[in-house]
Design an enzyme around this catalytic site. Structure first.
Site, PDB file in Angstrom:
ATOM      1  N   HIS A 127      51.734  34.890  40.106  1.00  0.00           N
ATOM      2  CA  HIS A 127      51.233  36.399  39.498  1.00  0.00           C
ATOM      3  C   HIS A 127      49.523  37.020  40.196  1.00  0.00           C
ATOM      4  O   HIS A 127      49.088  37.733  39.909  1.00  0.00           O
ATOM      5  CB  HIS A 127      51.450  36.289  37.695  1.00  0.00           C
ATOM      6  CG  HIS A 127      50.641  36.990  37.270  1.00  0.00           C
ATOM      7  ND1 HIS A 127      50.955  38.704  37.089  1.00  0.00           N
ATOM      8  CD2 HIS A 127      49.080  37.328  36.607  1.00  0.00           C
ATOM      9  CE1 HIS A 127      50.452  38.977  36.225  1.00  0.00           C
ATOM     10  NE2 HIS A 127      49.053  38.737  36.213  1.00  0.00           N
ATOM     11  N   HIS A 132      46.462  39.636  41.141  1.00  0.00           N
ATOM     12  CA  HIS A 132      44.970  40.158  40.969  1.00  0.00           C
ATOM     13  C   HIS A 132      44.089  39.940  42.252  1.00  0.00           C
ATOM     14  O   HIS A 132      43.603  40.505  41.471  1.00  0.00           O
ATOM     15  CB  HIS A 132      44.989  38.646  39.491  1.00  0.00           C
ATOM     16  CG  HIS A 132      45.301  39.741  38.525  1.00  0.00           C
ATOM     17  ND1 HIS A 132      45.082  40.805  37.629  1.00  0.00           N
ATOM     18  CD2 HIS A 132      46.349  39.004  37.817  1.00  0.00           C
ATOM     19  CE1 HIS A 132      45.499  40.300  36.842  1.00  0.00           C
ATOM     20  NE2 HIS A 132      46.371  39.215  36.604  1.00  0.00           N
ATOM     21  N   GLU A 173      46.819  44.689  33.764  1.00  0.00           N
ATOM     22  CA  GLU A 173      47.582  44.801  34.431  1.00  0.00           C
ATOM     23  C   GLU A 173      48.963  45.318  35.209  1.00  0.00           C
ATOM     24  O   GLU A 173      49.929  45.226  35.475  1.00  0.00           O
ATOM     25  CB  GLU A 173      48.464  43.768  32.969  1.00  0.00           C
ATOM     26  CG  GLU A 173      47.627  42.931  32.690  1.00  0.00           C
ATOM     27  CD  GLU A 173      47.430  41.525  33.778  1.00  0.00           C
ATOM     28  OE1 GLU A 173      48.654  41.096  34.142  1.00  0.00           O
ATOM     29  OE2 GLU A 173      47.073  40.537  34.010  1.00  0.00           O
ATOM     30  N   SER A 192      53.152  42.000  40.966  1.00  0.00           N
ATOM     31  CA  SER A 192      53.686  40.531  40.831  1.00  0.00           C
ATOM     32  C   SER A 192      55.024  40.559  40.463  1.00  0.00           C
ATOM     33  O   SER A 192      56.112  39.883  40.584  1.00  0.00           O
ATOM     34  CB  SER A 192      52.645  39.417  40.220  1.00  0.00           C
ATOM     35  OG  SER A 192      52.852  40.004  38.684  1.00  0.00           O
TER      36      SER A 192
HETATM   37 CO    CO Z   1      47.416  38.774  34.570  1.00  0.00          CO
END
Ligand code: CO
Ligand code: PHE
Length: 287
Positions: A127, A132, A173, A192
């Site tokens: 993730h 990111h 997010e 993700s």
């Molecule tokens: Co995150």
């Protein structure tokens, strides 16, 4: 993000970082990364913003195995001055904000176990790094993340972290971006996730609503299931303009007198791209 105790755990530095210890990963852990990577790499073209795929490329993330943070940092540093550093788990808000304000992205170093392939509660290296890090190669997004860290330190002093955290949630997010007549994904929590990368774009259930700073900071979010509303930005440059050029002080004061908005609600003022059926959320409700 939240962690009340300010003392770093045993073995961590004062800023809560730890060595990634890349050579300690097992073949099974590298294979888990590859499995997750291949699944998302097949899913994302045509769904994710092109800037994300360019980021994967710039960082050479298509090579097998869990990436070495030192190498990612070296490539990122040349582009946008960012680094990736390892932390043992959740860190206190101020620690998190201070790292961002200094262009350091804190990432978990552990990887999920095979039985957690579709769901885990704490962010793992897949993730954090796959989700990111690619966009940190994009100049406007890189600036947004730094500004967010500075804004977090300020919000903490003003008692407004909860409102600011919603901005992170619904952009970094779970954000969507307009792409011609279409929408594309850019939020790390979506890109993700195998299930949510389809749900967020294609399912009839969730609302898709145009970005509006105050609206978004009033909106509660779900941490236990797919989102009931997603917010759509026009571009990273536009997102940066609408946040870093704005003084949040007066907005925080206004928000203190305004009610929160539930995750599924559509307001009269909203620019609605899609009004969700909320069938997904309803089906999961306890009866
Ligand atoms: Co995150
Ligand atoms: N401009 C915000 C403030 O005055 C800081 C901020 C920038 C917050 C970018 C989020 C994202 O506090």
């Amino acid at each position: 993000m939240a962690q009340a105790d300010m003392t770093p755990p045993e073995g961590a530095a004062a800023d809560w970082t730890v060595p990634q210890d890349w050579s300690a990963y097992t073949p099974g852990e590298h294979a888990m990364w590859d499995r997750l990577f291949e699944r998302q790499a097949a899913m994302l073209p045509g769904r994710v913003v092109p800037e994300f795929l360019e980021g994967l490329d710039i960082l050479r993330m298509a090579r097998p195995g869990i990436p070495d943070f030192a190498e990612l940092s070296e490539r990122l540093m040349k582009r946008t001055g960012w680094q990736v550093v390892a932390v043992p788990g959740l860190v206190p808000d101020r620690v998190f904000f201070a790292h961002l304000a200094n262009r350091r992205f804190v990432a978990g170093r552990f990887i999920r176990r095979p039985e957690q392939i579709d769901y885990l509660q704490e962010p793992d290296v897949f993730h954090d790094v796959f989700g990111h890090v690619p966009l940190l190669t994009h100049p406007a997004f890189a600036d947004y993340m730094q500004a967010y860290g500075e804004g977090g330190l300020r919000a903490d002093g003003l008692g407004s972290i909860d409102h600011l955290a919603r901005l992170y949630w619904y952009t970094v997010e779970f954000g969507l971006m307009r792409h011609g007549d279409d929408l594309r994904l850019y939020g790390a929590g979506i890109v993700s996730s195998f299930g949510e990368s389809v749900f967020a774009l294609e399912d009839a259930s969730p609302n898709r609503i145009g970005f509006d700073l105050k609206r978004l900071m009033r909106t509660q979010y779900r941490i236990d299931d797919y989102q009931q509303s997603y917010f759509v930005i026009d571009s990273f440059e536009d997102l940066l303009r609408k946040t870093s050029d704005v003084d949040f002080g007066p907005i925080y004061r206004e928000l203190e007198t305004e009610s929160d908005v539930a995750p599924d609600v559509v307001l009269a003022q909203d620019r609605v791209y899609h009004r969700g059926s909320q069938d997904h959320a309803r089906a999961k409700m306890p009866c």
